[in-house]
Design a protein around this motif. Structure first.
Motif, short mmCIF file in Angstrom:
data_model
loop_
_atom_site.label_atom_id
_atom_site.label_comp_id
_atom_site.label_asym_id
_atom_site.label_seq_id
_atom_site.Cartn_x
_atom_site.Cartn_y
_atom_site.Cartn_z
N LEU A 22 -1.62 -6.92 -4.66
CA LEU A 22 -2.98 -6.87 -4.15
C LEU A 22 -3.68 -8.20 -4.41
O LEU A 22 -3.62 -8.73 -5.52
N VAL A 23 -4.34 -8.74 -3.38
CA VAL A 23 -5.08 -10.00 -3.56
C VAL A 23 -6.57 -9.84 -3.34
O VAL A 23 -7.34 -10.75 -3.66
N GLY A 24 -7.01 -8.70 -2.81
CA GLY A 24 -8.43 -8.51 -2.60
C GLY A 24 -8.70 -7.50 -1.51
O GLY A 24 -7.84 -6.67 -1.17
N ALA A 39 -7.88 -2.97 1.54
CA ALA A 39 -7.05 -3.78 0.67
C ALA A 39 -6.23 -4.81 1.45
O ALA A 39 -5.78 -4.56 2.57
N VAL A 40 -6.03 -5.96 0.81
CA VAL A 40 -5.22 -7.05 1.36
C VAL A 40 -4.10 -7.35 0.37
O VAL A 40 -4.34 -7.49 -0.83
N TYR A 41 -2.89 -7.44 0.88
CA TYR A 41 -1.72 -7.73 0.05
C TYR A 41 -1.04 -9.00 0.52
O TYR A 41 -1.22 -9.43 1.66
N LYS A 42 -0.25 -9.59 -0.37
CA LYS A 42 0.60 -10.71 0.02
C LYS A 42 2.00 -10.48 -0.54
O LYS A 42 2.18 -9.81 -1.56
N ALA A 87 0.81 -1.21 0.00
CA ALA A 87 0.00 0.00 0.00
C ALA A 87 0.84 1.27 0.00
O ALA A 87 0.31 2.37 -0.18
N GLY A 88 2.15 1.15 0.22
CA GLY A 88 2.99 2.33 0.26
C GLY A 88 2.78 3.18 1.50
O GLY A 88 2.97 4.40 1.46
N LYS A 89 2.41 2.56 2.61
CA LYS A 89 2.13 3.28 3.84
C LYS A 89 3.06 2.82 4.96
O LYS A 89 3.52 1.68 4.97
#
Length: 449
Positions: A303-305, A423-426, A49-51
């Motif tokens: 991003l996965v969802g 957002a969910v990331y992996k 997310a760049g946060k």
């Protein structure tokens, strides 16, 4: 110099430190203040997310003291893995805070900014050349994963930071960096032993976590000499011991005798730890074994969802005794009701039974109450909301065998009961890239701020 002194103020920039400890460190006349600002420990969201996972206010609080002290004493301040994950959005965020602090101090400084972002097209070329390999039990990298990543960084070694120091930088804000490098760069540049400098950096990067009692929000001081280094806690409530320092040497390592990093690994088989008076520990004997080729670690997230969660408590012993069967039945009800929605993930974390360990939980007997965290992840937030909400409402009124009350099976601590978390990331890139030049991937800019 016969001795090079390094002040590590805190485990991660923004975690804070007692001013008394920091002042004690300054009284020991350090040659450099260095601080790690990031980690992959909080998971892939922050990279993707760049946060930052640290707040702006606590980071600025720390920097107000660090910058003022470094400029007053004419010593460098080096920040590694800026903004938490070290990609361009994180580095820029951290640089903006540095500029703000300098303005408030009515001061100027020569600031070096080192970006560690990796171009996707370059990685595709290197992939086709066979110069990218998995790091650990992960799949081989594909072009699809490269292009799907929202952020990709390389973990820099000593070389970019040393270049910035050689060019006279007073403050260095570095992107993703191998943790010990911000502490080892100045010593290695001045001719100190590479192995000892990196080993000391490995321990200093978590500051007083390496002391007893440990704390990530307190300072640690390092004295590097030609044949050893000495560590000292700066808070009189803490001390360094052989056990605490040796234990931190093992921190985040799969092999107790080997610590890999850019360009080689530390060999700890001959390392010794000696307690000195005053709560200090002397370390010696560490060796550096260079690799035949130079590798940089790549990190990427995609991003996965989108996620929705609902938190609920269960107190009925009848429901608790058959909770696994009930959850499975409600999941089946969700699948039947939304047969056109296949691409979602639904999971219930069952705290009080196996919420932490999952299938590895050694104790099968649940407690008298359970805490359920219902989690739905789907391609859109709307679908995640739908799946989570339907599961929650169905479970609330599910008629399990032996149920005595139909008023509801769950206790909700919050209203609304469902929370859209976004957002969910992996992590989808965790690989090694072979490079010919350790500095080739990193962009260094130096200017007066």
């Amino acid at each position: 110099m016969s001795e090079l002194r390094i002040l590590s103020p805190t485990a991660i920039l923004g975690y804070g430190f007692p001013l008394a400890s920091f002042q004690a460190g300054l009284e020991r006349d350090p040659h450099v203040i260095a601080v790690d600002a990031g980690s992959t420990d909080p998971g892939p969201y922050y990279l993707g997310a760049g946060k930052s996972f640290t707040g702006r206010a606590p980071v600025k609080r720390d920097l107000q003291y660090l910058i003022a002290a470094a400029l007053e004493r004419g010593i460098p301040l080096i920040i590694g893995t800026a903004g938490g994950s070290g990609a361009k959005p994180h580095v820029d965020w951290n640089v903006e805070i540095v500029r703000e602090v300098l303005q408030e101090l009515n001061a100027t400084a020569k600031v070096a900014v080192i970006y560690s972002d990796v171009d996707r097209e370059l990685l595709r070329q290197e992939l086709s050349r066979g110069r990218i390999q998995p790091l650990g039990p992960v799949s081989h990298l594909t072009e699809e994963e490269i292009m799907a990543s929202s952020q990709i960084v390389a973990q820099m070694g000593l070389e970019p930071i040393m270049q910035a120091l050689e060019e006279g930088a007073q403050i260095i804000v570095a992107g993703r960096a191998y943790d010990p490098t911000v502490f080892a760069a100045l010593p290695v540049m001045q001719g100190y032993d590479l192995a000892l400098a990196l080993h000391m950096g490995k321990i200093l990067e978590c500051a007083a976590i390496a002391a007893t009692p440990g704390s990530g929000s307190d300072c640690l001081f390092g004295y590097l000499r030609s044949d050893s280094f000495v560590l000292e806690a700066l808070n009189p409530e803490r001390s360094c011991t052989k056990l605490s320092v040796a234990a931190h040497t093992l921190y985040e390592k799969s092999d107790p005798y080997s610590l890999p990093g850019p360009g080689g690994r530390l060999d700890l088989r001959q390392t010794t730890f000696e307690e000195l008076p005053g709560g200090k520990v002397k370390v010696s004997g560490t060796q550096f074994i260079p690799t035949e080729k130079y590798f940089l670690k790549l990190e990427g997230a995609r991003l996965v969802g989108y996620r929705t969660i609902s938190i609920a408590g269960v107190r009925d012993p009848i429901m608790i005794s058959q909770i696994d069967e009930i959850i499975s039945a409600v999941k089946a009800r969700v699948a039947d009701n939304f047969q056109d929605l296949r691409d979602y993930h639904l999971h219930v974390h069952c705290y009080g039974k196996n919420g932490v360990m999952g299938c590895l939980e050694p104790y099968g007997q649940p407690s008298h109450e359970l805490g359920l965290v219902i989690e739905a992840v789907a391609p859109t937030q709307d679908i995640a909301d739908t799946i989570c909400g339907f599961f929650r409402s169905t479970l609330l009124h599910y008629g399990y065998p032996g149920r005595k009350s139909t008023a509801g099976n769950l206790a909700f601590p919050y209203s609304p009961s469902d929370t859209s978390t976004g957002a969910v990331y992996k992590f989808n890139i965790y690989h090694l890239l072979e490079v010919d030049d350790p500095k080739s991937l990193f962009t260094i800019s130096i200017g007066e701020e």
